[in-house]
Scaffold this motif. Sequence first.
Motif, PDB file in Angstrom:
ATOM      1  N   THR A  58       0.866  -1.178   0.000  1.00  0.00           N
ATOM      2  CA  THR A  58       0.000   0.000   0.000  1.00  0.00           C
ATOM      3  C   THR A  58       0.901   1.225   0.000  1.00  0.00           C
ATOM      4  O   THR A  58       1.821   1.333   0.811  1.00  0.00           O
ATOM      5  CB  THR A  58      -0.902   0.011   1.245  1.00  0.00           C
ATOM      6  OG1 THR A  58      -1.695  -1.176   1.239  1.00  0.00           O
ATOM      7  CG2 THR A  58      -1.813   1.225   1.240  1.00  0.00           C
ATOM      8  N   LEU A  59       0.628   2.122  -0.932  1.00  0.00           N
ATOM      9  CA  LEU A  59       1.419   3.347  -1.059  1.00  0.00           C
ATOM     10  C   LEU A  59       0.581   4.530  -0.587  1.00  0.00           C
ATOM     11  O   LEU A  59      -0.573   4.664  -0.980  1.00  0.00           O
ATOM     12  CB  LEU A  59       1.835   3.557  -2.517  1.00  0.00           C
ATOM     13  CG  LEU A  59       2.644   2.422  -3.145  1.00  0.00           C
ATOM     14  CD1 LEU A  59       2.812   2.643  -4.644  1.00  0.00           C
ATOM     15  CD2 LEU A  59       3.998   2.301  -2.473  1.00  0.00           C
ATOM     16  N   ALA A  60       1.161   5.366   0.244  1.00  0.00           N
ATOM     17  CA  ALA A  60       0.465   6.545   0.752  1.00  0.00           C
ATOM     18  C   ALA A  60       0.222   7.531  -0.385  1.00  0.00           C
ATOM     19  O   ALA A  60       1.135   7.831  -1.155  1.00  0.00           O
ATOM     20  CB  ALA A  60       1.278   7.200   1.862  1.00  0.00           C
ATOM     21  N   ASP A  61      -1.006   8.022  -0.494  1.00  0.00           N
ATOM     22  CA  ASP A  61      -1.367   8.940  -1.576  1.00  0.00           C
ATOM     23  C   ASP A  61      -0.491  10.182  -1.602  1.00  0.00           C
ATOM     24  O   ASP A  61      -0.047  10.608  -2.670  1.00  0.00           O
ATOM     25  CB  ASP A  61      -2.832   9.371  -1.459  1.00  0.00           C
ATOM     26  CG  ASP A  61      -3.792   8.233  -1.728  1.00  0.00           C
ATOM     27  OD1 ASP A  61      -3.397   7.274  -2.422  1.00  0.00           O
ATOM     28  OD2 ASP A  61      -4.937   8.302  -1.252  1.00  0.00           O
ATOM     29  N   ASP A  62      -0.228  10.770  -0.438  1.00  0.00           N
ATOM     30  CA  ASP A  62       0.566  11.999  -0.419  1.00  0.00           C
ATOM     31  C   ASP A  62       2.012  11.738  -0.826  1.00  0.00           C
ATOM     32  O   ASP A  62       2.623  12.545  -1.519  1.00  0.00           O
ATOM     33  CB  ASP A  62       0.501  12.690   0.940  1.00  0.00           C
ATOM     34  CG  ASP A  62       0.997  11.817   2.083  1.00  0.00           C
ATOM     35  OD1 ASP A  62       0.954  10.582   1.958  1.00  0.00           O
ATOM     36  OD2 ASP A  62       1.413  12.388   3.112  1.00  0.00           O
ATOM     37  N   THR A  63       2.550  10.598  -0.444  1.00  0.00           N
ATOM     38  CA  THR A  63       3.924  10.265  -0.822  1.00  0.00           C
ATOM     39  C   THR A  63       4.030  10.045  -2.321  1.00  0.00           C
ATOM     40  O   THR A  63       4.956  10.524  -2.968  1.00  0.00           O
ATOM     41  CB  THR A  63       4.399   9.006  -0.069  1.00  0.00           C
ATOM     42  OG1 THR A  63       4.221   9.218   1.328  1.00  0.00           O
ATOM     43  CG2 THR A  63       5.844   8.704  -0.356  1.00  0.00           C
ATOM     44  N   VAL A  76       9.981   5.265  -3.420  1.00  0.00           N
ATOM     45  CA  VAL A  76       8.807   5.053  -2.571  1.00  0.00           C
ATOM     46  C   VAL A  76       8.383   3.588  -2.611  1.00  0.00           C
ATOM     47  O   VAL A  76       8.141   2.967  -1.570  1.00  0.00           O
ATOM     48  CB  VAL A  76       7.642   5.966  -3.031  1.00  0.00           C
ATOM     49  CG1 VAL A  76       6.337   5.586  -2.364  1.00  0.00           C
ATOM     50  CG2 VAL A  76       7.975   7.421  -2.775  1.00  0.00           C
ATOM     51  N   VAL A  77       8.310   3.030  -3.796  1.00  0.00           N
ATOM     52  CA  VAL A  77       7.891   1.635  -3.950  1.00  0.00           C
ATOM     53  C   VAL A  77       8.876   0.702  -3.257  1.00  0.00           C
ATOM     54  O   VAL A  77       8.482  -0.191  -2.499  1.00  0.00           O
ATOM     55  CB  VAL A  77       7.745   1.275  -5.438  1.00  0.00           C
ATOM     56  CG1 VAL A  77       7.564  -0.239  -5.627  1.00  0.00           C
ATOM     57  CG2 VAL A  77       6.596   2.039  -6.073  1.00  0.00           C
ATOM     58  N   ASN A  78      10.145   0.907  -3.504  1.00  0.00           N
ATOM     59  CA  ASN A  78      11.151  -0.001  -2.946  1.00  0.00           C
ATOM     60  C   ASN A  78      11.279   0.131  -1.424  1.00  0.00           C
ATOM     61  O   ASN A  78      11.555  -0.855  -0.742  1.00  0.00           O
ATOM     62  CB  ASN A  78      12.481   0.179  -3.659  1.00  0.00           C
ATOM     63  CG  ASN A  78      12.418  -0.392  -5.063  1.00  0.00           C
ATOM     64  OD1 ASN A  78      11.736  -1.377  -5.319  1.00  0.00           O
ATOM     65  ND2 ASN A  78      13.118   0.241  -5.993  1.00  0.00           N
ATOM     66  N   GLU A  79      11.057   1.319  -0.896  1.00  0.00           N
ATOM     67  CA  GLU A  79      11.021   1.472   0.568  1.00  0.00           C
ATOM     68  C   GLU A  79       9.869   0.667   1.152  1.00  0.00           C
ATOM     69  O   GLU A  79      10.007   0.006   2.174  1.00  0.00           O
ATOM     70  CB  GLU A  79      10.872   2.946   0.959  1.00  0.00           C
ATOM     71  CG  GLU A  79      12.150   3.748   0.847  1.00  0.00           C
ATOM     72  CD  GLU A  79      11.930   5.216   1.188  1.00  0.00           C
ATOM     73  OE1 GLU A  79      11.019   5.536   1.980  1.00  0.00           O
ATOM     74  OE2 GLU A  79      12.693   6.045   0.676  1.00  0.00           O
ATOM     75  N   SER A  80       8.716   0.737   0.494  1.00  0.00           N
ATOM     76  CA  SER A  80       7.560  -0.020   0.953  1.00  0.00           C
ATOM     77  C   SER A  80       7.794  -1.528   0.848  1.00  0.00           C
ATOM     78  O   SER A  80       7.432  -2.279   1.748  1.00  0.00           O
ATOM     79  CB  SER A  80       6.320   0.390   0.143  1.00  0.00           C
ATOM     80  OG  SER A  80       5.181  -0.256   0.656  1.00  0.00           O
ATOM     81  N   LEU A  81       8.427  -1.952  -0.234  1.00  0.00           N
ATOM     82  CA  LEU A  81       8.753  -3.373  -0.385  1.00  0.00           C
ATOM     83  C   LEU A  81       9.712  -3.840   0.701  1.00  0.00           C
ATOM     84  O   LEU A  81       9.563  -4.932   1.236  1.00  0.00           O
ATOM     85  CB  LEU A  81       9.344  -3.631  -1.772  1.00  0.00           C
ATOM     86  CG  LEU A  81       8.379  -3.587  -2.947  1.00  0.00           C
ATOM     87  CD1 LEU A  81       9.135  -3.632  -4.266  1.00  0.00           C
ATOM     88  CD2 LEU A  81       7.385  -4.744  -2.866  1.00  0.00           C
ATOM     89  N   SER A  82      10.685  -3.022   1.030  1.00  0.00           N
ATOM     90  CA  SER A  82      11.656  -3.370   2.070  1.00  0.00           C
ATOM     91  C   SER A  82      10.982  -3.472   3.433  1.00  0.00           C
ATOM     92  O   SER A  82      11.328  -4.324   4.245  1.00  0.00           O
ATOM     93  CB  SER A  82      12.777  -2.339   2.133  1.00  0.00           C
ATOM     94  OG  SER A  82      13.558  -2.386   0.962  1.00  0.00           O
ATOM     95  N   ALA A  83      10.018  -2.580   3.678  1.00  0.00           N
ATOM     96  CA  ALA A  83       9.329  -2.556   4.961  1.00  0.00           C
ATOM     97  C   ALA A  83       8.441  -3.787   5.158  1.00  0.00           C
ATOM     98  O   ALA A  83       8.208  -4.209   6.296  1.00  0.00           O
ATOM     99  CB  ALA A  83       8.495  -1.296   5.086  1.00  0.00           C
TER     100      ALA A  83
END
Length: 85
Positions: A58-63, A76-83
């Motif tokens: 899930t990606l934050a709309d504002d980000t 942004v995508v890769n940070e979310s994948l890492s998390a």
Amino acid sequence: MAKMTLGELTGLLRECAGEAEGVDLDGEVLDTEFDELGYDSLALLQVTGRIEREYGITLADDTVSEAHTPRLLLDVVNESLSATA
């Protein structure tokens, strides 16, 4: 999960919104603004929706709205994948 690559992102851009005439997504586009590449906010909304479904994140709309270039969106995508790993 592996990181999303520029090739995967440009593939999704092509699938979701096509490719503007005169734009070479296979060139040096990492730091080119999406609007210069011919993609508006609706196109990016479609792309981020596909990314969320295909990668299970899930990606934050504002980000996402602040990611004006492929490099920033990939970050942004890769940070979310890492998390989520």
